[in-house]
Design a protein around this motif. Structure first.
Motif, PDB file in Angstrom:
ATOM      1  N   ILE A  38       7.104  -0.257   2.162  1.00  0.00           N
ATOM      2  CA  ILE A  38       7.089   1.201   2.170  1.00  0.00           C
ATOM      3  C   ILE A  38       8.446   1.709   1.689  1.00  0.00           C
ATOM      4  O   ILE A  38       9.485   1.165   2.055  1.00  0.00           O
ATOM      5  CB  ILE A  38       6.812   1.726   3.595  1.00  0.00           C
ATOM      6  CG1 ILE A  38       5.456   1.229   4.099  1.00  0.00           C
ATOM      7  CG2 ILE A  38       6.849   3.254   3.627  1.00  0.00           C
ATOM      8  CD1 ILE A  38       5.183   1.557   5.554  1.00  0.00           C
ATOM      9  N   GLU A  72      10.496   5.878   3.958  1.00  0.00           N
ATOM     10  CA  GLU A  72      10.091   5.930   5.370  1.00  0.00           C
ATOM     11  C   GLU A  72      11.032   6.765   6.229  1.00  0.00           C
ATOM     12  O   GLU A  72      10.591   7.479   7.142  1.00  0.00           O
ATOM     13  CB  GLU A  72       9.969   4.512   5.947  1.00  0.00           C
ATOM     14  CG  GLU A  72      11.262   3.748   6.153  1.00  0.00           C
ATOM     15  CD  GLU A  72      11.802   3.114   4.894  1.00  0.00           C
ATOM     16  OE1 GLU A  72      12.850   2.459   4.970  1.00  0.00           O
ATOM     17  OE2 GLU A  72      11.174   3.271   3.828  1.00  0.00           O
ATOM     18  N   LEU A  91       5.156   1.176  10.074  1.00  0.00           N
ATOM     19  CA  LEU A  91       6.409   1.834   9.733  1.00  0.00           C
ATOM     20  C   LEU A  91       7.561   1.240  10.549  1.00  0.00           C
ATOM     21  O   LEU A  91       8.649   0.981  10.019  1.00  0.00           O
ATOM     22  CB  LEU A  91       6.297   3.336   9.987  1.00  0.00           C
ATOM     23  CG  LEU A  91       7.399   4.226   9.425  1.00  0.00           C
ATOM     24  CD1 LEU A  91       7.432   4.156   7.912  1.00  0.00           C
ATOM     25  CD2 LEU A  91       7.190   5.671   9.882  1.00  0.00           C
TER      26      LEU A  91
END
Length: 220
Positions: A82, A85, A128
């Motif tokens: 990701i 973030e 996350l």
């Protein structure tokens, strides 16, 4: 940067991100698959981050431009991961730049829409947290290497991590600043590696001529 319209490539890249199974359809419909060339800026430092990104192919570097004019490469990220973030969590401008090392593809979702639809998504928030943990561990390893390994070892790791194929296109001034040594010291070690047949210095690049041996050196 260009947008990928090929449905087969889009479907294949979607399969690499298992999180997409729990995403709202409305968010997925707003996403786009983007492709970046080597050295192209994915996220600009000091600017709002318009997209939450999922890197599906390639490798990128995290780079900081300091007030004194120096440029420091802090870390590298490999797909899948990701991007954006911290800005997703804190609604802040990007503290660092994200630069493509080789050809990169990523899914980009509008940041505001992502916040609205994913803030209560437990599966996404768990991933996350894992992403942030992996990146922080990587930074900690770099700090340990700075104090526990020779410069030759650190340079070998840096060249391997930032190579597009077997070519490193980062200016030597930035390499020296990132590793915390003088330009002269860097050139001395590069000359040693070239004499050993591990690399070949060119005017604007460094060629890795013996990647296996350089990898062995990077392991200390």
């Amino acid at each position: 940067m260009k947008k990928i319209e090929n449905k087969k490539i889009i479907a294949a890249d979607q399969k690499k991100i298992t999180l997409f199974r729990c995403f709202p359809r409305e968010l997925l419909e707003q996403g786009q698959l983007l492709e970046y060339e080597p050295a192209e800026v994915i996220i600009a430092q000091g600017q709002p981050v318009p997209y939450l990104c999922f890197l599906t192919e390639g490798r990128c570097r995290i780079q900081g431009n300091l007030a004194n004019g120096n440029v420091i490469i802090l870390d590298t990220n490999n797909a899948p991961c990701i991007l954006g973030e911290m800005e997703f969590l804190d609604e802040q401008d990007s503290a660092f730049a994200v630069i493509a090392i080789n050809e990169c593809r990523l899914f980009a979702f509008p940041m505001e829409l992502s916040r609205a639809m994913l803030n209560d998504n437990a599966v996404f928030l768990h991933e996350l947290c894992l992403t942030i943990r992996r990146k922080e561990n990587s930074k900690a390893v770099r700090i340990v290497e700075t104090y526990g390994y020779t410069f030759e070892h650190r340079l070998a790791s840096f060249l391997l991590e930032n190579a597009n194929g077997n070519t490193v296109l980062i200016p030597k001034t930035i390499i020296a600043q990132s590793l915390g040594i003088s330009y002269r010291q860097l050139n001395n070690v590069l000359n040693d590696l070239e004499q050993k047949g591990l690399i070949q210095k060119k005017r604007r690049s460094i060629m890795i001529t013996a990647p296996e041996l350089l990898h062995k050196l990077s392991e200390g």
